[in-house]
Scaffold this motif. Structure first.
Motif, PDB file in Angstrom:
ATOM      1  N   SER A 101     -12.573  12.225  -4.829  1.00  0.00           N
ATOM      2  CA  SER A 101     -11.451  12.285  -5.769  1.00  0.00           C
ATOM      3  C   SER A 101     -10.157  12.263  -4.978  1.00  0.00           C
ATOM      4  N   GLY A 102      -9.074  11.957  -5.649  1.00  0.00           N
ATOM      5  CA  GLY A 102      -7.773  11.851  -4.994  1.00  0.00           C
ATOM      6  C   GLY A 102      -7.274  10.425  -5.023  1.00  0.00           C
ATOM      7  N   SER A 103      -6.341  10.141  -4.141  1.00  0.00           N
ATOM      8  CA  SER A 103      -5.730   8.807  -4.127  1.00  0.00           C
ATOM      9  C   SER A 103      -5.654   8.285  -2.695  1.00  0.00           C
ATOM     10  N   ILE A 104      -6.021   7.002  -2.526  1.00  0.00           N
ATOM     11  CA  ILE A 104      -5.854   6.323  -1.228  1.00  0.00           C
ATOM     12  C   ILE A 104      -5.142   5.012  -1.529  1.00  0.00           C
ATOM     13  N   ARG A 105      -3.942   4.877  -1.023  1.00  0.00           N
ATOM     14  CA  ARG A 105      -3.194   3.632  -1.247  1.00  0.00           C
ATOM     15  C   ARG A 105      -3.044   2.912   0.083  1.00  0.00           C
ATOM     16  N   VAL A 106      -3.537   1.672   0.126  1.00  0.00           N
ATOM     17  CA  VAL A 106      -3.371   0.827   1.307  1.00  0.00           C
ATOM     18  C   VAL A 106      -2.380  -0.262   0.920  1.00  0.00           C
ATOM     19  N   ASN A 107      -1.262  -0.326   1.617  1.00  0.00           N
ATOM     20  CA  ASN A 107      -0.190  -1.263   1.251  1.00  0.00           C
ATOM     21  C   ASN A 107       0.212  -1.123  -0.211  1.00  0.00           C
ATOM     22  N   GLY A 108       0.187   0.092  -0.707  1.00  0.00           N
ATOM     23  CA  GLY A 108       0.603   0.340  -2.083  1.00  0.00           C
ATOM     24  C   GLY A 108      -0.485   0.108  -3.123  1.00  0.00           C
ATOM     25  N   VAL A 109      -1.660  -0.362  -2.677  1.00  0.00           N
ATOM     26  CA  VAL A 109      -2.741  -0.667  -3.623  1.00  0.00           C
ATOM     27  C   VAL A 109      -3.711   0.515  -3.674  1.00  0.00           C
ATOM     28  N   GLU A 110      -4.000   1.024  -4.860  1.00  0.00           N
ATOM     29  CA  GLU A 110      -4.948   2.136  -4.996  1.00  0.00           C
ATOM     30  C   GLU A 110      -6.368   1.629  -4.724  1.00  0.00           C
ATOM     31  N   VAL A 111      -7.062   2.228  -3.735  1.00  0.00           N
ATOM     32  CA  VAL A 111      -8.396   1.745  -3.357  1.00  0.00           C
ATOM     33  C   VAL A 111      -9.434   2.870  -3.354  1.00  0.00           C
ATOM     34  N   CYS A 112      -9.071   4.059  -3.820  1.00  0.00           N
ATOM     35  CA  CYS A 112      -9.983   5.206  -3.724  1.00  0.00           C
ATOM     36  C   CYS A 112     -11.304   4.890  -4.443  1.00  0.00           C
ATOM     37  N   GLY A 113     -12.414   5.023  -3.715  1.00  0.00           N
ATOM     38  CA  GLY A 113     -13.743   4.800  -4.300  1.00  0.00           C
ATOM     39  C   GLY A 113     -14.144   3.340  -4.377  1.00  0.00           C
ATOM     40  N   GLN A 114     -13.296   2.428  -3.880  1.00  0.00           N
ATOM     41  CA  GLN A 114     -13.620   0.995  -3.975  1.00  0.00           C
ATOM     42  C   GLN A 114     -14.191   0.465  -2.669  1.00  0.00           C
ATOM     43  N   PRO A 115     -15.358  -0.202  -2.712  1.00  0.00           N
ATOM     44  CA  PRO A 115     -15.848  -0.866  -1.499  1.00  0.00           C
ATOM     45  C   PRO A 115     -14.961  -2.082  -1.184  1.00  0.00           C
ATOM     46  N   PRO A 116     -14.988  -2.582   0.071  1.00  0.00           N
ATOM     47  CA  PRO A 116     -14.084  -3.675   0.450  1.00  0.00           C
ATOM     48  C   PRO A 116     -14.152  -4.887  -0.476  1.00  0.00           C
ATOM     49  N   VAL A 117     -15.359  -5.245  -0.943  1.00  0.00           N
ATOM     50  CA  VAL A 117     -15.478  -6.477  -1.764  1.00  0.00           C
ATOM     51  C   VAL A 117     -14.737  -6.363  -3.092  1.00  0.00           C
ATOM     52  N   MET A 118     -14.517  -5.127  -3.559  1.00  0.00           N
ATOM     53  CA  MET A 118     -13.820  -4.965  -4.845  1.00  0.00           C
ATOM     54  C   MET A 118     -12.301  -4.920  -4.673  1.00  0.00           C
ATOM     55  N   ARG A 119     -11.844  -4.925  -3.418  1.00  0.00           N
ATOM     56  CA  ARG A 119     -10.411  -4.743  -3.173  1.00  0.00           C
ATOM     57  C   ARG A 119      -9.676  -6.082  -3.127  1.00  0.00           C
ATOM     58  N   SER A 120      -8.422  -6.030  -3.518  1.00  0.00           N
ATOM     59  CA  SER A 120      -7.582  -7.202  -3.310  1.00  0.00           C
ATOM     60  C   SER A 120      -7.299  -7.302  -1.811  1.00  0.00           C
ATOM     61  N   HIS A 121      -6.808  -8.448  -1.406  1.00  0.00           N
ATOM     62  CA  HIS A 121      -6.558  -8.705   0.010  1.00  0.00           C
ATOM     63  C   HIS A 121      -5.746  -7.574   0.657  1.00  0.00           C
ATOM     64  N   ALA A 122      -4.684  -7.155  -0.021  1.00  0.00           N
ATOM     65  CA  ALA A 122      -3.760  -6.161   0.564  1.00  0.00           C
ATOM     66  C   ALA A 122      -4.432  -4.813   0.789  1.00  0.00           C
ATOM     67  N   GLY A 123      -5.500  -4.523   0.044  1.00  0.00           N
ATOM     68  CA  GLY A 123      -6.140  -3.216   0.138  1.00  0.00           C
ATOM     69  C   GLY A 123      -7.225  -3.145   1.196  1.00  0.00           C
ATOM     70  N   ARG A 124      -7.454  -4.262   1.902  1.00  0.00           N
ATOM     71  CA  ARG A 124      -8.536  -4.253   2.901  1.00  0.00           C
ATOM     72  C   ARG A 124      -8.043  -3.754   4.253  1.00  0.00           C
ATOM     73  N   VAL A 125      -8.991  -3.277   5.053  1.00  0.00           N
ATOM     74  CA  VAL A 125      -8.663  -2.600   6.307  1.00  0.00           C
ATOM     75  C   VAL A 125      -9.446  -3.267   7.444  1.00  0.00           C
ATOM     76  N   ALA A 126      -8.784  -3.533   8.569  1.00  0.00           N
ATOM     77  CA  ALA A 126      -9.491  -4.032   9.758  1.00  0.00           C
ATOM     78  C   ALA A 126     -10.095  -2.831  10.492  1.00  0.00           C
ATOM     79  N   THR A 127     -11.280  -3.017  11.076  1.00  0.00           N
ATOM     80  CA  THR A 127     -11.976  -1.862  11.660  1.00  0.00           C
ATOM     81  C   THR A 127     -12.569  -2.169  13.035  1.00  0.00           C
TER      82      THR A 127
END
Ligand SMILES: Nc1ncnc2c1ncn2[C@@H]1O[C@H](COP(=O)(O)OP(=O)(O)OP(=O)(O)O)[C@@H](O)[C@H]1O
Length: 265
Positions: A69-95
């Motif tokens: 629970s909570g909020s995770i925003r990557v580049n302003g995009v809410e991604v909490c609980g979302q696997p990478p495939v469900m994310r828009s481009h801006a919400g993805r993370v290099a690892t």
């Protein structure tokens, strides 16, 4: 709010109220922190304090059954609980991870893996990419399998591949832990170059238990203990005036371990 166009005021990562339960037990409690564009931040803490769970929450690779629970925003995009495939481009993370051998296919030559990862890339592009992490001589590397590289060479290749992502957030989870000190140094240099020179607005979240390693790369430190954030400070402040008792022990132990004046007999 339309995801990619959400306003983020220079924040590449904003974590608010992040709480995780694994098998019904609370493992992460109400984490709040943010990382600005171009900033290199470390997440420090002892084994089991929750660093990797935090990283996996941001990347989107939590194991099944973990409640978040909570909020995770990557580049302003809410991604909490979302696997990478469900994310828009801006919400993805290099690892980049600790175990570079599992990040590559052990049964395929490196040349084939590079062509699969970067379809259409020219030989010149691949050569420049490998040269940027100190891996010259493409023909020699291309014919090899991952096991035929040293751990440091494999890790630098993984960083080079992660750098091909256009993501402005790079998470490196213990990328130097398995390496000797000289190779560690080289990997840290490559990470610094990847952020400062190749893409200056790229932010780095560097996960480690090693204060000395973190101090060489990061400007800001977040310290975790038992699933909680106990201190957030500039690296200079943390080393000179650690506030929390756990941070004080951590910094003191790191200072004692650094080249002792006397040798145990
Ligand atoms: N899949 C899982 N199932 C059950 N418990 C888990 C799972 N993943 C993590 N945990 C527990 O959650 C806590 C935090 O784990 P985490 O991997 O985030 O620690 P860490 O700080 O990254 O440690 P290390 O530095 O050793 O990697 C630990 O107590 C761990 O045992």
């Amino acid at each position: 709010m339309t995801g990619d166009t959400a306003k983020n005021d220079g924040l590449v990562l904003a974590v608010a109220g992040l709480t995780l339960w694994v098998a019904g037990e609370k493992r992460i409690a109400n984490l709040n922190f943010s990382v600005n564009a171009g900033e290199r931040v470390c997440l420090l803490g002892a084994s089991g304090c929750g660093k990797s769970l935090t990283a996996k929450s941001i990347i989107g690779t939590l194991p099944a059954g973990v409640k978040i629970s909570g909020s995770i925003r990557v580049n302003g995009v809410e991604v909490c609980g979302q696997p990478p495939v469900m994310r828009s481009h801006a919400g993805r993370v290099a690892t980049v991870f600790q175990d570079s051998s599992t990040a590559l296919n052990p049964l395929m030559t490196l040349g084939k893996q590079l062509r699969l990862a970067l379809p259409g890339a020219s030989q010149d592009h691949l050569a420049a990419m490998l040269a940027s992490v100190g891996l010259a001589d493409i023909p020699r590397f291309a014919a090899r399998y991952p096991a035929e590289l040293s751990g440091g060479q494999r890790q630098r290749l993984c960083i080079a591949l992660a750098m091909q992502s256009s993501s402005s957030l790079l998470i490196a989870d213990e990328p130097t832990t398995a390496l000797d000190v000289l190779t560690q140094q080289r990997v840290l240099d490559v990470l610094r170059h990847a952020c400062d020179d190749q893409k200056p607005d790229r932010a780095l979240l560097f996960i480690t238990h090693d204060v000395a390693v973190a101090a060489q790369l990061c400007q800001h430190a977040l310290v975790m203990e038992n699933g909680q954030l106990v201190e957030s400070a500039s690296m200079v402040q943390l080393l000179q005036h650690p506030q929390h008792p756990y941070t004080q022990r951590l910094v003191h132990a790191a200072k004692r371990a650094a080249l002792p004046c006397s040798v145990a007999v």
